[in-house]
Design an enzyme around this catalytic site. Structure first.
Site, PDB file in Angstrom:
ATOM      1  N   LEU A 138       0.818  -1.209   0.000  1.00 28.72           N
ATOM      2  CA  LEU A 138       0.000   0.000   0.000  1.00 28.72           C
ATOM      3  C   LEU A 138       0.857   1.266   0.000  1.00 28.72           C
ATOM      4  O   LEU A 138       2.036   1.224   0.369  1.00 28.72           O
ATOM      5  CB  LEU A 138      -0.912   0.008   1.231  1.00 28.72           C
ATOM      6  CG  LEU A 138      -2.018  -1.046   1.294  1.00 28.72           C
ATOM      7  CD1 LEU A 138      -2.657  -1.044   2.678  1.00 28.72           C
ATOM      8  CD2 LEU A 138      -3.061  -0.799   0.209  1.00 28.72           C
ATOM      9  N   SER A 139       0.240   2.370  -0.399  1.00 29.83           N
ATOM     10  CA  SER A 139       0.900   3.662  -0.272  1.00 29.83           C
ATOM     11  C   SER A 139       1.193   3.908   1.203  1.00 29.83           C
ATOM     12  O   SER A 139       0.328   3.714   2.066  1.00 29.83           O
ATOM     13  CB  SER A 139      -0.023   4.770  -0.808  1.00 29.83           C
ATOM     14  OG  SER A 139       0.567   6.034  -0.645  1.00 29.83           O
ATOM     15  N   GLY A 173       6.153   1.877   3.046  1.00 28.48           N
ATOM     16  CA  GLY A 173       7.605   1.946   3.177  1.00 28.48           C
ATOM     17  C   GLY A 173       8.375   1.338   2.025  1.00 28.48           C
ATOM     18  O   GLY A 173       9.563   1.025   2.154  1.00 28.48           O
ATOM     19  N   LYS A 174       7.725   1.214   0.871  1.00 26.84           N
ATOM     20  CA  LYS A 174       8.362   0.585  -0.292  1.00 26.84           C
ATOM     21  C   LYS A 174       9.592   1.362  -0.754  1.00 26.84           C
ATOM     22  O   LYS A 174      10.669   0.792  -0.932  1.00 26.84           O
ATOM     23  CB  LYS A 174       7.361   0.468  -1.450  1.00 26.84           C
ATOM     24  CG  LYS A 174       6.123  -0.349  -1.127  1.00 26.84           C
ATOM     25  CD  LYS A 174       5.174  -0.419  -2.303  1.00 26.84           C
ATOM     26  CE  LYS A 174       4.682   0.956  -2.756  1.00 26.84           C
ATOM     27  NZ  LYS A 174       3.922   1.677  -1.698  1.00 26.84           N
ATOM     28  N   ASN A 218       1.330   0.815 -16.801  1.00 26.61           N
ATOM     29  CA  ASN A 218       2.439   1.310 -15.982  1.00 26.61           C
ATOM     30  C   ASN A 218       3.290   0.140 -15.480  1.00 26.61           C
ATOM     31  O   ASN A 218       4.526   0.167 -15.582  1.00 26.61           O
ATOM     32  CB  ASN A 218       1.878   2.097 -14.803  1.00 26.61           C
ATOM     33  CG  ASN A 218       2.954   2.640 -13.885  1.00 26.61           C
ATOM     34  OD1 ASN A 218       3.827   3.385 -14.290  1.00 26.61           O
ATOM     35  ND2 ASN A 218       2.892   2.241 -12.614  1.00 26.61           N
ATOM     36  N   ILE A 220       3.270   0.423  -5.944  1.00 33.25           N
ATOM     37  CA  ILE A 220       2.109  -0.224  -5.324  1.00 33.25           C
ATOM     38  C   ILE A 220       1.745  -1.496  -6.067  1.00 33.25           C
ATOM     39  O   ILE A 220       1.543  -2.544  -5.466  1.00 33.25           O
ATOM     40  CB  ILE A 220       0.904   0.744  -5.291  1.00 33.25           C
ATOM     41  CG1 ILE A 220       1.207   1.929  -4.378  1.00 33.25           C
ATOM     42  CG2 ILE A 220      -0.350   0.015  -4.799  1.00 33.25           C
ATOM     43  CD1 ILE A 220       0.149   3.029  -4.401  1.00 33.25           C
ATOM     44  N   SER A 221       1.650  -1.421  -7.412  1.00 30.97           N
ATOM     45  CA  SER A 221       1.275  -2.564  -8.258  1.00 30.97           C
ATOM     46  C   SER A 221       0.151  -3.372  -7.602  1.00 30.97           C
ATOM     47  O   SER A 221       0.372  -4.500  -7.172  1.00 30.97           O
ATOM     48  CB  SER A 221       2.487  -3.446  -8.562  1.00 30.97           C
ATOM     49  OG  SER A 221       3.283  -3.693  -7.424  1.00 30.97           O
TER      50      SER A 221
END
Length: 285
Positions: free
Chosen positions: A116-117, A120-121, A165, A188-189
């Site tokens: 999720l947004s 912490g990606k 995207n 997010i994908s």
């Protein structure tokens, strides 16, 4: 009227020093040592052209002055149609993935960080890249927002745009991995089918899915961009986790989640990913 210019002397394998020049009357000629009678330089020019490309034909010249691909070979290229691209051929190069990996002393792969947004990606991606750099390994981060500044700036956030995207980033990540680089894709994908399509692009086991399994309430409490607030107020439509679904991975290679309600530090998560890479042999050629 004859025009003449000379080039510096060159030492050839036999030990003799030969200079050469061009005359509009007599063409290319050599100037042997000490003014010895000259000879035409066609064989020498072929030697000098070794391992260089001929600009007009694109032919590669070997040391024997011959092209490494004959007219027959060029005429037997297999043409194919891919999507809307017709009559195209795949060209193999003498330096391949194996050679590049030996040079870098690592194996190319794609680390696909999804979540999720606010999970912490991007923070993990940068921490992982830094840790790998400190260990002497080459990586590159494809951040979802960064890619939308350029390559994908023509795409919005509708379902079909999200899919495109992901597809584009997957193709770019595949090229990085083929170059022998550890590619870290951070986005997010949200749709499982799109992530699985990217996995299918890669050779077996080189796609490493990292699921940031951080609860929505934690992600929303962070809200560094203020997007959750805008989505809750209805100012943003189709926001993942609010009014658009996120489909979590079913069998990710690495799952990162809070422990007793506390999220691990970015460095500790990065080291967990590096441990996986080491165990699977990606940190050696």
């Amino acid at each position: 009227m004859s025009s003449v210019f000379f080039c510096p002397s060159t030492v050839w394998p036999a030990g003799e020093k030969i200079g050469f020049g061009y005359s509009s009357v007599r063409g290319w000629r050599s100037t042997g040592v000490g003014g010895v009678a000259s000879v035409y330089l066609r064989p020498i020019r072929a030697k000098m052209a070794a391992d260089r490309f001929r600009g007009r034909s694109g032919e590669f010249i070997e040391e024997n002055g011959k092209c490494d691909c004959s007219v027959t070979e060029r005429n037997t290229l297999v043409l194919s149609n891919v999507g809307n691209s017709t009559n195209i051929a795949w060209h193999e190069c003498p330096v391949g993935k194996h050679e590049r990996q030996k040079l870098l002393k690592q194996k190319g792969c794609v680390i696909w960080i999804t979540g999720l947004s606010g999970s912490g990606k991007s923070t993990l991606a940068c921490a992982l890249s830094r840790e790998l750099h400190m260990l002497g390994y080459l990586s590159y981060v494809l951040d979802g927002d960064n890619v939308r500044h350029g390559l994908n700036k023509d795409l919005g956030f509708k379902a079909e745009d999200r899919s495109e995207n992901i597809r584009r980033i997957g193709e770019v990540a595949k090229l990085f991995a083929d170059a022998g680089i550890i590619c870290i894709a951070s986005l997010i994908s949200p749709y499982r089918v799109d992530r699985d399509a990217c996995r299918a692009m890669m050779p077996y086991s080189t796609f490493i899915e990292v699921f940031m399994d951080i609860p929505l309430e934690i992600c929303e409490s962070r809200d560094a961009k203020g997007l959750y607030k805008l989505a809750r107020s209805g100012k943003i439509k189709g926001f993942t986790g609010i009014d658009d679904p996120y489909e979590p991975p079913l069998e990710s290679e690495i799952l990162l989640a809070p422990i007793d309600g506390v999220c691990p530090s970015p460095v500790s998560m990065a080291k967990q990913v590096i441990s996986y890479l080491d165990d699977k042999g990606f940190l050696e050629a």
